[in-house]
Write a protein that holds these residues in place. Structure first.
Motif, mmCIF file in Angstrom:
data_model
loop_
_atom_site.group_PDB
_atom_site.id
_atom_site.type_symbol
_atom_site.label_atom_id
_atom_site.label_comp_id
_atom_site.label_asym_id
_atom_site.label_seq_id
_atom_site.Cartn_x
_atom_site.Cartn_y
_atom_site.Cartn_z
ATOM 1 N N SER A 104 12.540 6.170 2.589
ATOM 2 C CA SER A 104 11.782 5.854 1.370
ATOM 3 C C SER A 104 11.444 4.374 1.364
ATOM 4 C CB SER A 104 12.623 6.164 0.130
ATOM 5 O OG SER A 104 13.775 5.332 0.128
ATOM 6 N N TYR A 132 7.620 -4.728 -8.452
ATOM 7 C CA TYR A 132 8.395 -3.490 -8.312
ATOM 8 C C TYR A 132 8.648 -3.250 -6.830
ATOM 9 C CZ TYR A 132 10.050 1.261 -8.583
ATOM 10 O OH TYR A 132 10.836 2.381 -8.469
ATOM 11 N N GLN A 219 2.454 0.014 -1.317
ATOM 12 C CA GLN A 219 1.240 0.591 -1.906
ATOM 13 C C GLN A 219 -0.028 0.355 -1.081
ATOM 14 O OE1 GLN A 219 0.580 1.271 -5.956
ATOM 15 N NE2 GLN A 219 2.583 0.524 -6.600
ATOM 16 N N LYS A 245 5.361 5.116 1.175
ATOM 17 C CA LYS A 245 4.350 5.951 0.510
ATOM 18 C C LYS A 245 3.274 6.530 1.438
ATOM 19 C CE LYS A 245 4.485 4.124 -4.242
ATOM 20 N NZ LYS A 245 4.796 5.216 -5.127
HETATM 21 N N1 PMP Z 1 7.630 -1.014 -3.398
HETATM 22 C C1 PMP Z 1 6.498 -0.751 -4.066
HETATM 23 C C2 PMP Z 1 5.432 -1.804 -4.159
HETATM 24 C C3 PMP Z 1 6.305 0.494 -4.668
HETATM 25 O O1 PMP Z 1 5.185 0.752 -5.335
HETATM 26 C C4 PMP Z 1 7.320 1.479 -4.536
HETATM 27 C C5 PMP Z 1 7.161 2.846 -5.155
HETATM 28 N N2 PMP Z 1 6.395 2.927 -6.290
HETATM 29 C C6 PMP Z 1 8.478 1.148 -3.827
HETATM 30 C C7 PMP Z 1 8.599 -0.096 -3.252
HETATM 31 C C8 PMP Z 1 9.616 2.119 -3.672
HETATM 32 O O2 PMP Z 1 9.244 3.188 -2.896
HETATM 33 P P1 PMP Z 1 10.056 4.578 -3.037
HETATM 34 O O3 PMP Z 1 9.708 5.151 -4.371
HETATM 35 O O4 PMP Z 1 9.575 5.397 -1.877
HETATM 36 O O5 PMP Z 1 11.497 4.252 -2.940
#
Ligand code: PMP
Length: 395
Positions: A104, A132, A219, A245
């Protein structure tokens, strides 16, 4: 299904949309009630090639016939993961050449923070306000949004914050800083672009004080801004690149890439410095490889900027203050939080999937699959304009 969903599956908000899905294909999602929805969100930027892209599905099927999981990460050479990391290295500028695959985005951030501490021997991590990076404890420690963080303290130590795009804050990045972590384009904050050569200047400052620069491209990653990664627009190269992602074409994956010199510090002293059972899973890696091949071998990246232009031309309305972002990573800024919610819910009634951003509540996320057609863009933007006209007439 909705009743069981609410009863047995853990919820993340008191009021989930709870759309009941039958199947999804291309840019459309179909509910079990037989309703068809045009998808302007792509699973929050994850379904970069749309739903069930044939090349991704075939890669998954072919790999599933060969072998699934065979051994923990890093012990055996498994062709999908090896080919994926090799192809990534081919498309990345030096010195980014060695990739660690995770399950992830947040796990890739965790690995990147550990790598920065290990490689520099320093502890301080500097993150950007309103960023984030994920929801596990390390990534959460990089979040400045007090309301979301406070109930989960204590978090990891020695994390400090700077403002995005603020050169005057470079003074806080010093010889005790292990790494600065930033989103290349701040997503949850409202798709804020770096301005005035910010990233290039920041990288130069980091080099001066010996801090590593980690760019979170979870992203923008895999083509969403018209280049494979967002940083390629800004004339600089990070020390550690984090992705997730969209690289999986709809499958769960993340990764962080660095020079082999930096990355190799994780394998010794201690050994097993960062380990995972399922990272680099062959079926997931096969899906990511197919996604990378499709995005780099087709015209999708070049078309992304034309599609952005079309969306900007179509979404002109008094209730839209601004369109922020780049390529197919766009946010329409409306007049209020309530307005954004009304538009998102009304659009869903009319068969268009839109979504909120995490922090910028007046924004509407527009991140369709990169495969979206001109006709589908016109259809979706038409629905948004209809909704806005209805709201305006009622006001
Ligand atoms: N970094 C960014 C910029 C994100 O947008 C996200 C998920 N929205 C994450 C990290 C975390 O990814 P994950 O949900 O696969 O853990």
């Amino acid at each position: 299904m909705k009743e069981d969903f609410l009863r047995y599956q853990a919820q993340t908000t008191p009021h989930p949309l709870a759309m009941e899905i039958s199947h999804a294909k291309g840019c459309y999602i179909y509910s079990i009630q037989g309703k068809k929805y045009l998808d302007f969100v792509a699973g929050v930027s994850a379904c970069s090639l749309g739903h069930c892209h044939p090349r991704v599905v075939n890669a998954i099927k072919e790999q599933a016939e060969q072998y699934l999981h065979v051994m923990v990460y890093g012990e055996y050479a498994l062709s999908p993961a090896v080919t994926l990391t090799k192809l990534l290295a081919k498309h990345l500028p030096a010195p980014l050449s060695k990739t660690y695959l995770t399950n992830s985005g947040t796990e890739a951030i965790e690995g990147a923070i550990k790598l920065a501490r290990r490689a520099t021997g320093r502890t301080e991590i500097i993150a950007s306000r309103m960023a984030y990076h994920g929801n596990t404890m390390g990534s959460l420690s990089l979040m400045s949004y007090e309301e979301r963080v406070a109930p989960f303290r204590p978090l990891i130590g020695d994390v400090n914050f700077i403002n995005f795009n603020a050169e005057e804050d470079f003074q806080y990045i010093t010889k005790t800083t292990a790494a600065v972590v930033l989103e290349t384009i701040q997503g949850g904050a409202g798709f804020i672009m770096p301005t005035n050569n910010y990233l290039q200047k920041l990288k130069a400052h980091c080099e001066q004080v010996g801090a590593l620069l980690i760019l979170d491209e979870v992203q923008p990653g895999f083509g969403r801004t018209g280049k494979l990664f967002g940083f390629e627009h800004f004339n600089m190269v990070p020390d550690i690149l984090v992705m997730g992602k969209g690289m999986g074409g709809g499958m769960p994956i993340g990764a962080f890439t660095a020079s082999s010199e930096v990355m190799d510090t994780l394998m010794d002293n201690p050994k097993l410095g960062h380990i995972t059972t399922f990272g680099g899973n062959p079926v997931i890696a096969a899906a990511a490889l197919a996604t990378l091949q499709e995005i780099t071998e087709s015209d999708l990246m070049a078309e992304t900027l034309q599609k952005e232009k079309l969306i900007r031309e179509l979404l002109v309305h008094p209730l839209i203050k601004e369109i922020r972002g780049m390529g197919l990573m766009l946010a329409a800024i409306t007049t209020s939080e309530e307005m954004a919610t009304t538009i998102i819910l009304k659009a869903q009634e009319k068969g268009l999937v839109l979504f909120w951003l995490l922090f910028e509540k007046t924004a509407i996320r527009i991140t369709p699959p990169l495969t979206i057609t001109t006709q589908e863009i016109k259809e979706g933007c038409g629905i948004i304009i209809d909704v806005l006209n209805e709201i305006k007439t009622q006001a």
